[in-house]
Write an enzyme that holds these catalytic residues in place. Structure first.
Site, PDB file in Angstrom:
ATOM      1  N   LYS A   1     -23.410 -12.071 -27.305  1.00  0.00           N
ATOM      2  CA  LYS A   1     -23.897 -12.370 -28.690  1.00  0.00           C
ATOM      3  C   LYS A   1     -22.773 -13.233 -29.199  1.00  0.00           C
ATOM      4  O   LYS A   1     -21.461 -12.786 -28.977  1.00  0.00           O
ATOM      5  CB  LYS A   1     -24.167 -11.177 -29.260  1.00  0.00           C
ATOM      6  CG  LYS A   1     -23.175  -9.876 -29.065  1.00  0.00           C
ATOM      7  CD  LYS A   1     -21.609 -10.336 -29.641  1.00  0.00           C
ATOM      8  CE  LYS A   1     -21.490 -10.613 -30.887  1.00  0.00           C
ATOM      9  NZ  LYS A   1     -19.921 -10.526 -31.082  1.00  0.00           N
TER      10      LYS A   1
ATOM     11  N   TYR B   1     -23.676  -7.187 -35.957  1.00  0.00           N
ATOM     12  CA  TYR B   1     -23.960  -5.912 -35.404  1.00  0.00           C
ATOM     13  C   TYR B   1     -24.766  -5.169 -36.409  1.00  0.00           C
ATOM     14  O   TYR B   1     -25.776  -4.815 -35.997  1.00  0.00           O
ATOM     15  CB  TYR B   1     -22.608  -5.269 -34.967  1.00  0.00           C
ATOM     16  CG  TYR B   1     -22.052  -5.691 -33.805  1.00  0.00           C
ATOM     17  CD1 TYR B   1     -22.303  -5.127 -32.726  1.00  0.00           C
ATOM     18  CD2 TYR B   1     -21.113  -6.407 -33.649  1.00  0.00           C
ATOM     19  CE1 TYR B   1     -21.681  -5.567 -31.450  1.00  0.00           C
ATOM     20  CE2 TYR B   1     -20.407  -7.105 -32.687  1.00  0.00           C
ATOM     21  CZ  TYR B   1     -20.724  -6.517 -31.387  1.00  0.00           C
ATOM     22  OH  TYR B   1     -20.147  -6.863 -30.376  1.00  0.00           O
TER      23      TYR B   1
HETATM   24  P1  NAD Z   1     -11.612 -14.900 -25.809  1.00  0.00           P
HETATM   25  O1  NAD Z   1     -11.167 -16.325 -26.493  1.00  0.00           O
HETATM   26  O2  NAD Z   1     -11.084 -13.833 -25.446  1.00  0.00           O
HETATM   27  O3  NAD Z   1     -12.351 -15.830 -24.522  1.00  0.00           O
HETATM   28  C1  NAD Z   1     -13.132 -16.969 -24.360  1.00  0.00           C
HETATM   29  C2  NAD Z   1     -12.823 -17.713 -23.082  1.00  0.00           C
HETATM   30  O4  NAD Z   1     -13.626 -19.014 -22.983  1.00  0.00           O
HETATM   31  C3  NAD Z   1     -11.513 -17.753 -22.719  1.00  0.00           C
HETATM   32  O5  NAD Z   1     -11.310 -17.368 -21.271  1.00  0.00           O
HETATM   33  C4  NAD Z   1     -11.220 -19.382 -22.578  1.00  0.00           C
HETATM   34  O6  NAD Z   1     -10.275 -19.919 -22.006  1.00  0.00           O
HETATM   35  C5  NAD Z   1     -12.582 -19.906 -22.755  1.00  0.00           C
HETATM   36  N1  NAD Z   1     -12.850 -21.298 -23.189  1.00  0.00           N
HETATM   37  C6  NAD Z   1     -13.457 -22.278 -22.455  1.00  0.00           C
HETATM   38  N2  NAD Z   1     -13.504 -23.153 -23.296  1.00  0.00           N
HETATM   39  C7  NAD Z   1     -13.042 -23.086 -24.371  1.00  0.00           C
HETATM   40  C8  NAD Z   1     -12.498 -23.776 -25.623  1.00  0.00           C
HETATM   41  N3  NAD Z   1     -12.989 -24.782 -25.988  1.00  0.00           N
HETATM   42  N4  NAD Z   1     -11.907 -22.623 -26.684  1.00  0.00           N
HETATM   43  C9  NAD Z   1     -11.639 -21.799 -26.399  1.00  0.00           C
HETATM   44  N5  NAD Z   1     -11.851 -21.080 -25.260  1.00  0.00           N
HETATM   45  C10 NAD Z   1     -12.361 -21.527 -24.324  1.00  0.00           C
HETATM   46  O7  NAD Z   1     -13.041 -14.622 -26.526  1.00  0.00           O
HETATM   47  P2  NAD Z   1     -13.786 -13.321 -26.379  1.00  0.00           P
HETATM   48  O8  NAD Z   1     -13.356 -12.390 -27.408  1.00  0.00           O
HETATM   49  O9  NAD Z   1     -13.572 -12.639 -25.090  1.00  0.00           O
HETATM   50  O10 NAD Z   1     -15.578 -13.776 -27.120  1.00  0.00           O
HETATM   51  C11 NAD Z   1     -16.310 -14.574 -25.711  1.00  0.00           C
HETATM   52  C12 NAD Z   1     -17.774 -14.372 -26.639  1.00  0.00           C
HETATM   53  O11 NAD Z   1     -17.976 -13.048 -26.154  1.00  0.00           O
HETATM   54  C13 NAD Z   1     -17.911 -14.633 -27.803  1.00  0.00           C
HETATM   55  O12 NAD Z   1     -19.369 -15.090 -28.098  1.00  0.00           O
HETATM   56  C14 NAD Z   1     -18.007 -13.659 -28.461  1.00  0.00           C
HETATM   57  O13 NAD Z   1     -18.860 -13.347 -29.761  1.00  0.00           O
HETATM   58  C15 NAD Z   1     -18.593 -12.382 -27.578  1.00  0.00           C
HETATM   59  N6  NAD Z   1     -17.810 -11.065 -27.868  1.00  0.00           N
HETATM   60  C16 NAD Z   1     -18.709 -10.158 -27.600  1.00  0.00           C
HETATM   61  C17 NAD Z   1     -18.258  -8.664 -27.839  1.00  0.00           C
HETATM   62  C18 NAD Z   1     -19.072  -7.611 -27.487  1.00  0.00           C
HETATM   63  O14 NAD Z   1     -18.795  -6.139 -27.838  1.00  0.00           O
HETATM   64  N7  NAD Z   1     -20.176  -7.765 -26.734  1.00  0.00           N
HETATM   65  C19 NAD Z   1     -16.961  -8.526 -27.959  1.00  0.00           C
HETATM   66  C20 NAD Z   1     -15.996  -9.631 -28.206  1.00  0.00           C
HETATM   67  C21 NAD Z   1     -16.489 -11.133 -27.878  1.00  0.00           C
END
Ligand code: NAD
Length: 367
Positions: free
Chosen positions: A133, A217
């Site tokens: 999401k 959420y």
């Molecule tokens: P994060 O920044 O920790 O991870 C993002 C990943 O994407 C990294 O590995 C990064 O290297 C990669 N990436 C590739 N291209 C990129 C760019 N141009 N810029 C930045 N990063 C890039 O983020 P996250 O917290 O893991 O969130 C990722 C997704 O998951 C989002 O859509 C967020 O809304 C969702 N999320 C969901 C939950 C949940 O509880 N379901 C929790 C956190 C995040």
């Protein structure tokens, strides 16, 4: 990461090792223990949690990785999940997933603006999709994703983990059973910048501010619990910070909606406010408050309230049973049994339509 959570993750990693050993050794296409092979796309913070969870399922396993850092993250997670080097991809080689029969599906955990492109490319490669999401950064993108998955005849599920959580399901049962009388109103909130990644403050990658990340959420929960779509929207955004960090996304947002039944709902989220996360439900003869509600990690979800003269209380840890394990198991079941996910792409589209309407009401264009 605190010690207790680390221990928990280690236990999952261990469980995953045993699970993976049996999964790898079985014939993936015919055995009764068939596991859906999933490639994680974007190896950031939530992907790490999700991959641990997959290790604890009995019907899925991590069989591929997609990362911009194959030599570092690729090899690290490859070693942890027994993914061979030829199943570690970059964003440039992503489309070669098509030729890898060990990969049935992808889990997309990239910044929001990349969800659409990688869902469409995965569908075109013939892979099922579990996308985090928010589904995308506009309803137009959601429709493109739905169309691509429909055309390729692959599943599209959105990672709304709370739908797979025992406490949320219990609260929904209480609401539907009439234990609170006729529901009048919901209120929800999610505050604080728990994840500090800069992409969340960049509209071109995030699509918007905290509403897409946190406020989704409570918004999704009230849509899920009411089974209705809002018909009237109000919204306000505000940014008090003058340092420039919020140059492209709002710092705080509050919204209010009215459903066709007459139920009112209001919600708030912010990257700049210290606060908790909660859901409150008021009916004519009872009420409930869940707090904390939407966090993951070591949290224990707790609700209290009344049903007529009776007190209500309950809850449970996010990880027991684990929201992410239940979500991954459900997704794999849908792939194995060709059934419709409980949180399909249409659910993600409905949220984006509501989010667009809230931003429009607040005078702030999305994406
Ligand atoms: P994060 O920044 O920790 O991870 C993002 C990943 O994407 C990294 O590995 C990064 O290297 C990669 N990436 C590739 N291209 C990129 C760019 N141009 N810029 C930045 N990063 C890039 O983020 P996250 O917290 O893991 O969130 C990722 C997704 O998951 C989002 O859509 C967020 O809304 C969702 N999320 C969901 C939950 C949940 O509880 N379901 C929790 C956190 C995040």
């Amino acid at each position: 990461m605190d010690r207790r959570r680390f221990t928990q993750l280690s236990a999952f990693a261990l469980a995953g090792t045993q699970v993976r050993a049996s999964g790898q050794s079985s014939n993936n296409s015919t055995s009764a223990t068939r596991r859906v092979g999933i490639a994680a796309v974007g190896l950031g913070s939530i992907a790490e949690v999700f991959m641990h969870a997959v290790g604890a399922t009995s019907n899925a396993r991590i069989t591929g990785l997609v990362t911009g850092h194959p030599a570092e993250k690729g090899l690290k997670f490859g070693a942890l999940y027994n993914v061979p080097a030829n199943s570690i991809y970059t964003y440039e080689t992503f489309d070669r997933l098509r030729d890898n029969p060990a990969i049935d599906a992808v889990y997309i955990a990239l910044p929001n603006s990349m969800h659409c492109e990688y869902t469409v490319r995965a569908a075109e490669a013939g892979k099922h999709v579990l996308c985090e999401k928010p589904m995308a950064i506009s309803s137009a993108e959601c429709r493109r994703m739905l169309e691509a998955c429909r055309r390729a005849n692959v599943k599209l599920m959105i990672g709304y983990r709370t739908h797979y959580d025992a406490t949320f399901r219990k609260l929904r049962e209480l609401v539907l059973s009439g234990a609170l009388g006729e529901i009048q109103a919901y209120e929800g909130g999610f505050y604080g910048m728990r994840n500090k990644q800069q992409w969340r403050l960049d509209r071109s990658l995030a699509g918007g501010g905290s509403l897409l990340d946190l406020g989704i959420y409570p918004l999704n929960t009230v849509r899920w619990f009411t089974g209705e779509e809002p018909e009237i929207y109000r919204g306000l955004v505000a940014t008090r910070d003058k340092g420039g960090a919020y140059a492209t996304v709002e710092q705080s947002i509050d919204w209010m909606v009215k459903f066709p039944s007459g139920i009112l709902a209001s919600g708030g989220s912010s990257y700049g406010q210290s606060g908790t996360n909660f859901l409150a439900i008021n009916g004519t003869t009872g009420h409930l408050r869940l707090e904390p509600a939407f966090v993951y990690g070591d949290a224990v979800l707790k609700y209290t309230g009344t049903s007529g003269d009776n007190e209500l209380s309950g809850g449970g840890p996010v990880y027991a049973p684990d929201q992410f394990v239940s979500e991954a198991t459900h997704f794999a079941d849908c792939v194995l049994h060709n059934s419709q996910p409980a949180t399909p792409g249409e659910e993600g589209l409905a949220d984006l339509l509501a989010i667009e309407a809230i931003y429009a009401a607040a005078g702030t264009p999305i994406a």
